[in-house]
Design a protein around this motif. Structure first.
Motif, short mmCIF file in Angstrom:
data_model
loop_
_atom_site.label_atom_id
_atom_site.label_comp_id
_atom_site.label_asym_id
_atom_site.label_seq_id
_atom_site.Cartn_x
_atom_site.Cartn_y
_atom_site.Cartn_z
N SER A 35 111.52 89.42 79.82
CA SER A 35 110.95 88.97 78.55
C SER A 35 109.42 88.90 78.60
N LYS A 36 108.88 88.79 79.85
CA LYS A 36 107.43 88.76 80.04
C LYS A 36 106.87 90.15 80.39
N ASN A 37 107.73 91.18 80.24
CA ASN A 37 107.33 92.58 80.48
C ASN A 37 106.89 92.86 81.91
N VAL A 38 107.52 92.19 82.86
CA VAL A 38 107.26 92.51 84.27
C VAL A 38 107.82 93.90 84.55
N ASP A 39 107.09 94.70 85.33
CA ASP A 39 107.46 96.08 85.63
C ASP A 39 108.89 96.16 86.19
N HIS A 40 109.72 97.01 85.58
CA HIS A 40 111.11 97.14 86.01
C HIS A 40 111.23 97.61 87.46
N SER A 41 110.31 98.44 87.91
CA SER A 41 110.37 98.92 89.29
C SER A 41 110.16 97.76 90.28
N ILE A 42 109.28 96.81 89.92
CA ILE A 42 109.05 95.64 90.78
C ILE A 42 110.29 94.75 90.78
N VAL A 43 110.88 94.57 89.60
CA VAL A 43 112.09 93.74 89.51
C VAL A 43 113.22 94.35 90.34
N SER A 44 113.37 95.67 90.26
CA SER A 44 114.45 96.32 91.03
C SER A 44 114.21 96.20 92.53
N LYS A 45 112.97 96.33 92.95
CA LYS A 45 112.64 96.17 94.38
C LYS A 45 113.00 94.76 94.85
N PHE A 46 112.71 93.79 94.00
CA PHE A 46 113.04 92.40 94.35
C PHE A 46 114.54 92.22 94.49
N LEU A 47 115.32 92.80 93.57
CA LEU A 47 116.77 92.64 93.62
C LEU A 47 117.36 93.26 94.89
N PHE A 48 116.85 94.42 95.29
CA PHE A 48 117.32 95.04 96.54
C PHE A 48 116.93 94.18 97.75
N TYR A 49 115.71 93.62 97.69
CA TYR A 49 115.24 92.75 98.77
C TYR A 49 116.11 91.49 98.83
N TYR A 50 116.42 90.93 97.67
CA TYR A 50 117.25 89.72 97.60
C TYR A 50 118.63 89.99 98.18
#
Length: 544
Positions: free
Chosen positions: A215-230
């Protein structure tokens, strides 16, 4: 206020507290409602809470507020607990003007934008033990919005800790958190400095954080990297397959909400291999396969060579590959660029050749792999021919009808002359396939003859005539196919085909003679033109 212990409170089975009912009910609307009709009774009363937010520790904090006449120090360290307890116990005050714990904590939460990053993280971690009240009350969303807002603004080399110098200031200052500060000094950590801070959170909280970040327009590629890291970090910490399954399903569901083009294809395949070993739901499997299928043109052969699941005889999981291709095509091949389709077609040709030697692979599955993509995606069927040749060699026990069914995956018109020539001599293929190959070659040669035997004039350049002869020479190889046709055991109804093939052979020979005559006449005309040194005249047509 007189103090007695006439109320026994069992908190989540952790601990039993003896408190003064009158004191607690003065501040708690919930207790007041429960025992408003039992004032005249002298016996000890008892209440059992099975879902008290924060457990025994939180209840003890609440009693301090009650026994201290509604006074308690509220800070980022305890405000989450007090706020959730105030909600649960309905501590909203009354007309008599007694202190309102809910109102006090709400005022404290208004200052959340001035908290440090570490204080926010602590509050979020506390909320894990305050569920479900932390979510229903809205306090957790308030924290997540603040965190995601700082992540969105952290592209600059500044700390996520806002300035506390003045209430009006919304600027940023350098963090007192040494780790965060040092990380941000390195440009490679600009987008990922916060990953480690959320590893300990439950998947449900991560899902809320991701929604807030999007909702805050954070880059989707950064979000996906975080999810894989998590996912990777959590797998290293948890032990049971049930927990791993829960984490995998949550991560896949969150990845499914992102732009597939911004999700790492390599990481998706890594997650797929992990997911194959956990008891994931069908919905989770479909979502993951849809994500991978949408980017199938980025895959390599090694990506697709996934061992078949336990209980199946196939060497590789062909059903998975078929589902991935189906996901790739989606609404239809017409909706995809031809370049992407042809990349997948090339990949599938390699895959079909790799699985062809599998003795357990049924012909129906093998044919399904060949026909998974539309015919228009392949420029040539030579690779498919080679794969079918291998398959028929390994599966020598197939009946003639089964062989014909497998060969129905071939487009004979897209076979090269070399492949057609090889097919007509290949005893592993049914005779009907050899006839179809010959028919295809006949049509190709007929088209070529029609093009080469067109009317021409001497106004054409010598190079065009040489090219015409070259085409005829190229078709010499077709003569072998035509000659071989006489050796085939063709049935009576195909006698007409034999006559056509013989006529085609004759026309090829005649075409060669015409081309040789044209070359000789052209050479003579060029010599006479040079000797006369005059303007070029119109030359008669040589052929019609």
């Amino acid at each position: 206020m007189d103090v007695s212990c006439d109320l026994e409170v069992d908190v989540n089975g952790e601990e039993v507290f003896m408190v003064d009912k009158k004191v607690v009910s003065f501040y708690s609307g919930r207790i007041n409602k429960l025992f408003s009709k039992s004032k005249g009774l002298s016996r000890t009363l008892k209440v059992i809470f099975n879902d008290f937010p924060g457990g025994a520790e939180s209840f003890e904090l609440m009693t301090r507020f009650c026994y201290n006449k509604g006074k308690i120090d509220i800070s980022p360290v305890n405000v989450s607990t007090l706020y959730c307890v105030a909600h649960f116990m309905e501590m909203k005050g009354s007309d008599s003007g007694n202190p309102n714990l809910l109102e006090q904590t709400e005022k404290s939460l208004e200052e959340v934008r001035y908290w440090t990053w570490s204080e926010l993280l602590l509050a979020v971690r506390q909320c894990q033990d305050l569920q479900p009240v932390a979510t229903t009350s809205g306090v957790l969303k308030k924290y997540m919005d603040s965190l995601s807002g700082r992540i969105a603004c952290s592209g600059a080399e500044l700390s996520p800790c806002p300035s506390t110098s003045s209430p009006e200031s919304s600027g940023f200052r350098l963090s007192s958190d040494t780790r965060s500060t040092e990380s941000l000094k390195n440009s490679s950590f600009k987008g990922t400095w916060w990953f480690e801070d959320f590893v300990a959170l439950d998947p449900s909280l991560i899902e809320m954080l991701v929604k807030s970040m999007l909702s805050k327009n954070v880059d989707h590629s950064i979000v996906s990297k975080f999810l894989f890291y998590y996912q990777k970090s959590r797998f290293a910490a948890v032990a049971t397959s049930e927990e791993k399954c829960k984490i995998t399903e949550a991560v896949v569901q969150m990845l499914h909400t992102l732009d597939p083009a911004l999700v790492s294809f390599k990481s998706l395949f890594g997650l797929l291999r992990i997911a194959l070993n956990v008891n994931k739901s069908k919905c989770c499997r479909n979502q993951l396969e849809t994500l991978i299928g949408s980017q199938l043109d980025q895959a390599t052969l090694d990506n697709l060579l996934i061992p078949s699941p336990a209980g199946t005889k196939y060497l590789y999981d062909v059903n998975l590959v078929l589902r991935l291709v189906k996901s790739f095509i989606g609404k239809g091949a017409c909706c995809l660029p031809l370049t992407r389709l042809r990349k997948v077609a090339t990949l599938m040709d390699l895959y079909v050749a790799e699985v062809a030697p599998d003795p357990c692979l049924k012909s129906s599955k093998f044919l399904a792999l060949i026909k998974a993509l539309p015919d228009s995606t392949r420029m040539s069927y030579d690779g498919i021919y080679s794969a079918i040749d291998i398959y028929l060699e390994v599966h020598s026990g197939l009946s003639e009808e089964e062989k014909l069914t497998v060969c129905s995956g071939l487009n004979y018109e897209k076979l090269s002359s070399e492949a057609c020539s090889h097919l007509t001599k290949n005893k592993r293929f049914p005779s009907r396939s050899a006839v179809q190959a010959l028919i295809s070659q006949k049509c190709k040669l007929k088209s070529l003859l029609h093009e080469t035997n067109r009317p021409c004039s001497f106004t054409e350049s010598p190079s065009s005539l040489v090219e015409a002869k070259g085409k005829a020479k190229k078709d010499e190889s077709c003569q072998q196919i035509v000659l071989y046709a006489g050796k085939l055991d063709i049935s009576t109804e195909n006698e007409r085909l034999r006559a056509h093939l013989q006529g085609m052979q004759w026309r090829v020979l005649e075409l060669e003679k015409v081309c040789r005559k044209m070359q000789i006449q052209m050479a003579k005309m060029m010599r006479s033109k040079l000797s006369a040194q005059s303007n070029a005249k119109s030359l008669p047509r040589l052929c019609s």
